[in-house]
Design an enzyme around this catalytic site. Structure first.
Site, mmCIF file in Angstrom:
data_model
loop_
_atom_site.group_PDB
_atom_site.id
_atom_site.type_symbol
_atom_site.label_atom_id
_atom_site.label_comp_id
_atom_site.label_asym_id
_atom_site.label_seq_id
_atom_site.Cartn_x
_atom_site.Cartn_y
_atom_site.Cartn_z
ATOM 1 N N GLY A 14 125.000 62.850 38.018
ATOM 2 C CA GLY A 14 124.495 62.557 36.670
ATOM 3 C C GLY A 14 125.266 61.509 35.892
ATOM 4 O O GLY A 14 125.259 61.532 34.659
ATOM 5 N N THR A 15 125.895 60.551 36.576
ATOM 6 C CA THR A 15 126.601 59.515 35.799
ATOM 7 C C THR A 15 125.612 58.626 35.045
ATOM 8 O O THR A 15 125.934 58.123 33.963
ATOM 9 C CB THR A 15 127.515 58.643 36.689
ATOM 10 O OG1 THR A 15 126.732 57.930 37.635
ATOM 11 C CG2 THR A 15 128.568 59.480 37.401
ATOM 12 N N MET A 92 116.445 62.714 43.526
ATOM 13 C CA MET A 92 116.261 62.484 44.960
ATOM 14 C C MET A 92 115.027 63.203 45.511
ATOM 15 O O MET A 92 115.063 63.759 46.603
ATOM 16 C CB MET A 92 117.517 62.939 45.718
ATOM 17 C CG MET A 92 118.791 62.272 45.257
ATOM 18 S SD MET A 92 118.695 60.457 45.274
ATOM 19 C CE MET A 92 120.368 60.033 44.796
ATOM 20 N N ILE A 94 110.736 62.895 46.198
ATOM 21 C CA ILE A 94 109.524 62.064 46.179
ATOM 22 C C ILE A 94 108.376 62.921 45.656
ATOM 23 O O ILE A 94 108.186 64.056 46.107
ATOM 24 C CB ILE A 94 109.251 61.482 47.579
ATOM 25 C CG1 ILE A 94 110.379 60.494 47.912
ATOM 26 C CG2 ILE A 94 107.888 60.793 47.634
ATOM 27 C CD1 ILE A 94 110.316 59.891 49.270
ATOM 28 N N LEU A 95 107.651 62.391 44.672
ATOM 29 C CA LEU A 95 106.600 63.158 44.004
ATOM 30 C C LEU A 95 105.211 62.766 44.513
ATOM 31 O O LEU A 95 105.028 61.678 45.069
ATOM 32 C CB LEU A 95 106.670 62.929 42.496
ATOM 33 C CG LEU A 95 107.979 63.348 41.819
ATOM 34 C CD1 LEU A 95 108.000 62.900 40.367
ATOM 35 C CD2 LEU A 95 108.189 64.856 41.929
ATOM 36 N N ASN A 109 112.697 54.247 36.833
ATOM 37 C CA ASN A 109 113.648 54.640 37.885
ATOM 38 C C ASN A 109 114.785 53.626 37.949
ATOM 39 O O ASN A 109 114.579 52.432 37.724
ATOM 40 C CB ASN A 109 112.928 54.667 39.240
ATOM 41 C CG ASN A 109 113.844 55.062 40.380
ATOM 42 O OD1 ASN A 109 114.639 56.005 40.266
ATOM 43 N ND2 ASN A 109 113.759 54.341 41.491
ATOM 44 N N HIS A 111 117.474 52.106 40.689
ATOM 45 C CA HIS A 111 117.747 52.061 42.130
ATOM 46 C C HIS A 111 118.980 51.184 42.366
ATOM 47 O O HIS A 111 119.078 50.092 41.794
ATOM 48 C CB HIS A 111 116.538 51.498 42.883
ATOM 49 C CG HIS A 111 116.756 51.489 44.365
ATOM 50 N ND1 HIS A 111 116.718 52.653 45.111
ATOM 51 C CD2 HIS A 111 117.071 50.492 45.220
ATOM 52 C CE1 HIS A 111 117.000 52.356 46.374
ATOM 53 N NE2 HIS A 111 117.214 51.055 46.468
HETATM 54 C C1 GAR Z 1 122.785 56.292 41.555
HETATM 55 O O1 GAR Z 1 123.457 55.234 42.195
HETATM 56 C C2 GAR Z 1 121.291 56.033 41.553
HETATM 57 O O2 GAR Z 1 120.947 54.693 41.346
HETATM 58 C C3 GAR Z 1 120.926 56.458 42.942
HETATM 59 O O3 GAR Z 1 121.705 57.603 43.191
HETATM 60 C C4 GAR Z 1 122.882 57.569 42.381
HETATM 61 C C5 GAR Z 1 122.901 58.796 41.523
HETATM 62 O O4 GAR Z 1 124.074 58.873 40.776
HETATM 63 N N1 GAR Z 1 119.517 56.710 43.056
HETATM 64 C C6 GAR Z 1 118.832 56.494 44.173
HETATM 65 O O5 GAR Z 1 119.349 56.124 45.201
HETATM 66 C C7 GAR Z 1 117.339 56.770 44.057
HETATM 67 N N2 GAR Z 1 116.633 56.067 45.110
HETATM 68 P P1 GAR Z 1 124.192 59.732 39.451
HETATM 69 O O6 GAR Z 1 123.645 61.146 39.751
HETATM 70 O O7 GAR Z 1 125.686 59.780 39.204
HETATM 71 O O8 GAR Z 1 123.432 59.059 38.355
#
Ligand code: GAR
Length: 212
Positions: A14-15, A92, A94-95, A109, A111
């Site tokens: 969740g950063t 994470m 897919i809907l 989103n 990415h």
């Molecule tokens: C982040 O880097 C985000 O962009 C990526 O997962 C990480 C989650 O970090 N998302 C994906 O890869 C989606 N395809 P977080 O939980 O610390 O925000």
């Protein structure tokens, strides 16, 4: 003007959620408010971040459910909370297409790559950075885009690049992309949406001038 009601969907640390909470705390999302955080994982640290910020949370466990069932439960929760904007922040799951019909141009989103590189099903989290390093690209970055039924395929709102450095590991690269790209772009895109400044024309997203 009434504030846009924002739901943030999470699955892990969740950063990116924290970057949104901090931006909101600094008054940088004046036309929106995070009113709900939904996690697909019961032990996601993102839930603790939301609780510390006083934001209502909900967990809808993905494991053991069909994609349609999960999507239906999620849509119901978002409806009940009268959500205007859905933010995928490290979500994470897919809907089903049903979700994207309902939230067309209302779901954003983040990415961790420069789409259309290193994206689509199977490209998530640290794997994205492993692939970028293995391919030998010299630049990578992050993309914030409207989410549609094609994984990582919707209209691009903002992108930012960073260089890959000689001794990078997936972890050091992920950190650079998060700090210098994701945590800046995501709050900025949410603000632009809430201020009504994003205009979608097919694949092209135009950012309208700020009103004087
Ligand atoms: C982040 O880097 C985000 O962009 C990526 O997962 C990480 C989650 O970090 N998302 C994906 O890869 C989606 N395809 P977080 O939980 O610390 O925000």
């Amino acid at each position: 003007m009434t504030k846009k009601r924002i739901a943030v969907l999470v699955s892990g640390g969740g950063t990116n959620l924290q970057a949104l909470i901090d931006a909101q705390g600094r008054g940088e999302i004046p036309s929106g408010e995070i009113v709900l955080v939904v996690s697909s994982e019961p032990d996601a640290y993102a839930l603790t971040r939301a609780e510390k910020a006083g934001i209502p949370t909900m967990t809808i466990v993905r494991r053991g459910k069909k994609r349609e069932t999960f999507t239906r439960l999620l849509c119901k929760a978002l409806d009940d909370a009268h959500i205007d904007l859905v933010v995928f922040a490290g979500f994470m799951v897919i809907l089903s297409p049903m979700f994207f019909e309902k939230f067309e141009n209302r779901a954003i989103n983040v990415h961790p790559a420069l789409i259309p590189s290193f994206c689509g099903e199977g490209f998530y989290g640290l794997h994205v950075h492993e692939q970028a390093l293995a391919y030998g690209v010299k630049l990578t970055g992050a993309t914030v885009h409207f989410a549609n039924a094609v994984t990582d395929g919707g209209p691009i709102i903002l992108q930012k690049a960073v260089p890959i450095e000689e001794n990078d590991t997936p972890e050091t690269l992920q950190r650079r992309v998060m700090e210098q790209c994701e945590w800046q772009l995501l709050p900025r895109a949410v603000r632009l949406f809430c201020d009504g400044r994003l205009q979608v024309d097919g694949r092209i997203v135009r950012i309208k001038e700020e009103e004087a």
